[in-house]
Design a protein around this motif. Sequence first.
Motif, PDB file in Angstrom:
ATOM      1  N   GLY A 135       0.762  -1.240   0.000  1.00 47.70           N
ATOM      2  CA  GLY A 135       0.000   0.000   0.000  1.00 47.70           C
ATOM      3  C   GLY A 135       0.790   1.286   0.000  1.00 47.70           C
ATOM      4  O   GLY A 135       1.028   1.856  -1.055  1.00 47.70           O
TER       5      GLY A 135
ATOM      6  N   ASN B   6       7.611  -1.436   3.896  1.00 49.63           N
ATOM      7  CA  ASN B   6       6.474  -1.768   4.740  1.00 49.63           C
ATOM      8  C   ASN B   6       6.501  -3.228   5.155  1.00 49.63           C
ATOM      9  O   ASN B   6       6.910  -4.092   4.379  1.00 49.63           O
TER      10      ASN B   6
ATOM     11  N   LEU C  86       3.938  -6.060   7.311  1.00 50.69           N
ATOM     12  CA  LEU C  86       2.608  -6.323   7.848  1.00 50.69           C
ATOM     13  C   LEU C  86       2.659  -7.566   8.724  1.00 50.69           C
ATOM     14  O   LEU C  86       3.194  -8.596   8.307  1.00 50.69           O
TER      15      LEU C  86
ATOM     16  N   LEU D 288       0.521  -2.697  10.470  1.00 48.24           N
ATOM     17  CA  LEU D 288       1.384  -2.298   9.369  1.00 48.24           C
ATOM     18  C   LEU D 288       2.468  -1.374   9.901  1.00 48.24           C
ATOM     19  O   LEU D 288       2.176  -0.341  10.513  1.00 48.24           O
TER      20      LEU D 288
ATOM     21  N   SER E   5       5.781   0.984   8.817  1.00 46.50           N
ATOM     22  CA  SER E   5       6.331   1.691   7.661  1.00 46.50           C
ATOM     23  C   SER E   5       7.697   2.267   8.001  1.00 46.50           C
ATOM     24  O   SER E   5       7.979   2.578   9.162  1.00 46.50           O
TER      25      SER E   5
ATOM     26  N   ALA F 240       2.271   2.368  10.981  1.00 40.86           N
ATOM     27  CA  ALA F 240       1.818   3.297   9.946  1.00 40.86           C
ATOM     28  C   ALA F 240       0.698   4.188  10.490  1.00 40.86           C
ATOM     29  O   ALA F 240      -0.135   3.741  11.291  1.00 40.86           O
TER      30      ALA F 240
ATOM     31  N   TRP G 218      -3.338   3.445   6.950  1.00 40.53           N
ATOM     32  CA  TRP G 218      -3.744   2.039   7.120  1.00 40.53           C
ATOM     33  C   TRP G 218      -4.936   1.933   8.015  1.00 40.53           C
ATOM     34  O   TRP G 218      -5.002   2.359   9.109  1.00 40.53           O
TER      35      TRP G 218
END
Length: 108
Positions: free
Chosen positions: A59, A66, A68, A75, A77, A103, A108
Amino acid sequence: MSRPTRHVFVCTQNRPPQHPRGSCAGSKGSTALLQAFWAEQQKRQTYEQVAVTYSGCLGPCDRGPNVLVYPEGVLYSGVTPDDVAEIFTSHLENGAPLERLIAAEEVW
């Protein structure tokens, strides 16, 4: 292999150098980040508890690389290889997401 407690996805999306979205693998160094996660997993011998997998785009490319983490759906970042040990200790082993890398809500 048993079912892992947590699953880590590291974005390794690669786009052409001047692509407007950028890419985690291209200019952001996510390949080294993925290698750092695998090395830490090996060092800690967490194969039964933590799965580490590369993925396509997650994303927010401009904020990458990133990462996840499931099942929580957290998430991270702007992750660097220097952050990996702290993510392992805080989140993957102790269940406390690493707040400083999460994030932003609008992303997100």
